[in-house]
Design a protein around this motif. Structure first.
Motif, PDB file in Angstrom:
ATOM      1  N   LEU A   1       0.635  -1.128   0.008  1.00 25.23           N
ATOM      2  CA  LEU A   1       0.030  -0.173   0.028  1.00 25.23           C
ATOM      3  C   LEU A   1       0.862   1.167  -0.093  1.00 25.23           C
ATOM      4  O   LEU A   1       2.061   1.354   0.574  1.00 25.23           O
ATOM      5  CB  LEU A   1      -0.898   0.205   1.279  1.00 25.23           C
ATOM      6  CG  LEU A   1      -1.977  -0.977   1.293  1.00 25.23           C
ATOM      7  CD1 LEU A   1      -2.763  -0.932   2.539  1.00 25.23           C
ATOM      8  CD2 LEU A   1      -2.908  -1.135   0.080  1.00 25.23           C
ATOM      9  N   LEU A   2       0.129   2.277  -0.651  1.00 27.49           N
ATOM     10  CA  LEU A   2       0.776   3.723  -0.772  1.00 27.49           C
ATOM     11  C   LEU A   2       0.182   4.563   0.081  1.00 27.49           C
ATOM     12  O   LEU A   2      -1.195   4.603  -0.177  1.00 27.49           O
ATOM     13  CB  LEU A   2       0.928   3.993  -2.100  1.00 27.49           C
ATOM     14  CG  LEU A   2       1.855   5.220  -2.585  1.00 27.49           C
ATOM     15  CD1 LEU A   2       3.485   4.733  -2.279  1.00 27.49           C
ATOM     16  CD2 LEU A   2       1.535   5.592  -4.064  1.00 27.49           C
ATOM     17  N   SER A   3       0.651   5.281   1.037  1.00 28.28           N
ATOM     18  CA  SER A   3       0.046   6.489   1.602  1.00 28.28           C
ATOM     19  C   SER A   3      -0.112   7.756   0.544  1.00 28.28           C
ATOM     20  O   SER A   3       0.565   8.016  -0.091  1.00 28.28           O
ATOM     21  CB  SER A   3       1.077   7.015   2.718  1.00 28.28           C
ATOM     22  OG  SER A   3       0.026   8.050   3.588  1.00 28.28           O
ATOM     23  N   VAL A   4      -1.383   8.129   0.567  1.00 30.52           N
ATOM     24  CA  VAL A   4      -1.772   9.212  -0.342  1.00 30.52           C
ATOM     25  C   VAL A   4      -2.491  10.338   0.494  1.00 30.52           C
ATOM     26  O   VAL A   4      -3.457  10.295   0.925  1.00 30.52           O
ATOM     27  CB  VAL A   4      -2.771   8.658  -1.381  1.00 30.52           C
ATOM     28  CG1 VAL A   4      -3.112   9.574  -2.368  1.00 30.52           C
ATOM     29  CG2 VAL A   4      -1.922   7.344  -2.207  1.00 30.52           C
TER      30      VAL A   4
ATOM     31  N   VAL B   1      -5.068  20.876   2.300  1.00 31.95           N
ATOM     32  CA  VAL B   1      -4.948  19.279   2.397  1.00 31.95           C
ATOM     33  C   VAL B   1      -6.367  18.727   2.464  1.00 31.95           C
ATOM     34  O   VAL B   1      -7.163  19.159   3.674  1.00 31.95           O
ATOM     35  CB  VAL B   1      -4.262  18.911   3.399  1.00 31.95           C
ATOM     36  CG1 VAL B   1      -4.057  17.418   3.839  1.00 31.95           C
ATOM     37  CG2 VAL B   1      -2.771  19.398   3.115  1.00 31.95           C
ATOM     38  N   LEU B   2      -7.068  17.965   1.887  1.00 30.16           N
ATOM     39  CA  LEU B   2      -8.239  17.323   1.816  1.00 30.16           C
ATOM     40  C   LEU B   2      -8.309  16.037   2.462  1.00 30.16           C
ATOM     41  O   LEU B   2      -9.525  15.841   3.217  1.00 30.16           O
ATOM     42  CB  LEU B   2      -8.593  17.273   0.283  1.00 30.16           C
ATOM     43  CG  LEU B   2      -8.510  18.621  -0.594  1.00 30.16           C
ATOM     44  CD1 LEU B   2      -9.295  18.124  -1.849  1.00 30.16           C
ATOM     45  CD2 LEU B   2      -9.523  19.473   0.033  1.00 30.16           C
ATOM     46  N   MET B   3      -7.564  15.247   2.410  1.00 30.71           N
ATOM     47  CA  MET B   3      -7.804  13.857   3.049  1.00 30.71           C
ATOM     48  C   MET B   3      -6.497  13.012   2.878  1.00 30.71           C
ATOM     49  O   MET B   3      -5.751  13.210   1.895  1.00 30.71           O
ATOM     50  CB  MET B   3      -8.790  12.998   2.441  1.00 30.71           C
ATOM     51  CG  MET B   3      -8.728  12.745   0.839  1.00 30.71           C
ATOM     52  SD  MET B   3     -10.194  11.621   0.684  1.00 30.71           S
ATOM     53  CE  MET B   3      -9.411   9.979   1.516  1.00 30.71           C
ATOM     54  N   ASN B   4      -6.441  11.792   3.665  1.00 30.26           N
ATOM     55  CA  ASN B   4      -5.259  10.744   3.455  1.00 30.26           C
ATOM     56  C   ASN B   4      -6.204   9.694   3.193  1.00 30.26           C
ATOM     57  O   ASN B   4      -7.083   9.375   3.675  1.00 30.26           O
ATOM     58  CB  ASN B   4      -4.499  10.807   4.811  1.00 30.26           C
ATOM     59  CG  ASN B   4      -3.459   9.638   4.686  1.00 30.26           C
ATOM     60  OD1 ASN B   4      -3.528   8.687   5.395  1.00 30.26           O
ATOM     61  ND2 ASN B   4      -2.598   9.670   3.943  1.00 30.26           N
ATOM     62  N   GLY B   5      -5.384   8.512   2.232  1.00 30.48           N
ATOM     63  CA  GLY B   5      -5.809   7.435   1.923  1.00 30.48           C
ATOM     64  C   GLY B   5      -4.840   6.530   1.560  1.00 30.48           C
ATOM     65  O   GLY B   5      -3.448   7.113   1.689  1.00 30.48           O
TER      66      GLY B   5
END
Length: 207
Positions: free
Chosen positions: A11-14, A24-28
């Motif tokens: 997985l890659l942190s985005v 900054v809107l969100m992390n996924g």
């Protein structure tokens, strides 16, 4: 250049960031398939760790995130995506999952743009645009003159107030001329030869 999915167990942190305001809107998280679909479709896809499946951001609400630019961090294991959000990003209805206490010139530009596109009676922005370019330019000139006077008088509060007024009128002028603040930013960046430290995928650079 490719992301390193192995470091994060596949997985890659985005991070999603509004390309116009910088908010900054969100992390996924993305697996490789979600990443490839994002690159191919130019809208953001994630991998849901709780549901164990791919999901397109906005697939239920319609609030998709259109990709404008992508960049990897220095270790190739985190991705920053500049997006154009089509509606609130957070499922709670806010623009950002981190709250909406965020104001920039880009935020003001979006407010001005909305007021021009959706005019309301009694709105000063509507008054200016109805009057036309000459009125807008006259106000820009008046505000600049007020700044000069305030500076000569060493009135710091008045300088800030009048500069704020000038910035607003300049944004109205840019919108009236079909131009954006980003064009000004890009011009300044080009003049100063800014060298971004992000490593951007070659296929993204071709957009």
């Amino acid at each position: 250049m490719r992301p390193d999915f192995d470091k994060g167990g596949g997985l890659l942190s985005v991070i999603l960031q509004d390309w116009r305001t910088g908010q900054v809107l969100m992390n996924g998280f993305m697996n490789e398939e979600a990443y490839e679909k994002t690159v191919e479709e130019k809208v953001v896809w994630f991998y849901s760790r709780s549901k164990g499946r791919l999901w397109k951001k906005g697939e239920t609400s319609g609030h998709i995130q259109v990709v404008k630019d992508m960049a990897l961090d220095c270790d190739d294991d985190a991705l920053l995506i500049q997006v154009e959000p089509h509606g609130p990003t957070c499922h709670l209805g806010t623009q950002s999952c981190f709250g909406d206490d965020h104001f920039t010139l880009q935020s003001l530009e979006k407010i001005v743009e909305n007021k021009i596109q959706n005019p309301e009676e009694g709105s000063y922005t509507k008054y200016l645009t109805d009057e036309g370019l000459d009125k807008i330019l006259k106000k820009c000139g008046e505000e600049m003159t007020e700044i000069v006077i305030a500076a000569k008088n060493d009135d710091k509060k008045e300088i800030i107030d009048e500069t704020s007024d000038l910035m607003y009128h300049l944004l109205v002028m840019l919108q009236h001329q079909g131009m954006s603040l980003k064009e000004v930013e890009d011009n300044l960046k080009e003049r100063h030869g800014e060298n971004l430290s992000y490593k951007v995928r070659e296929d993204i650079e071709e957009w």
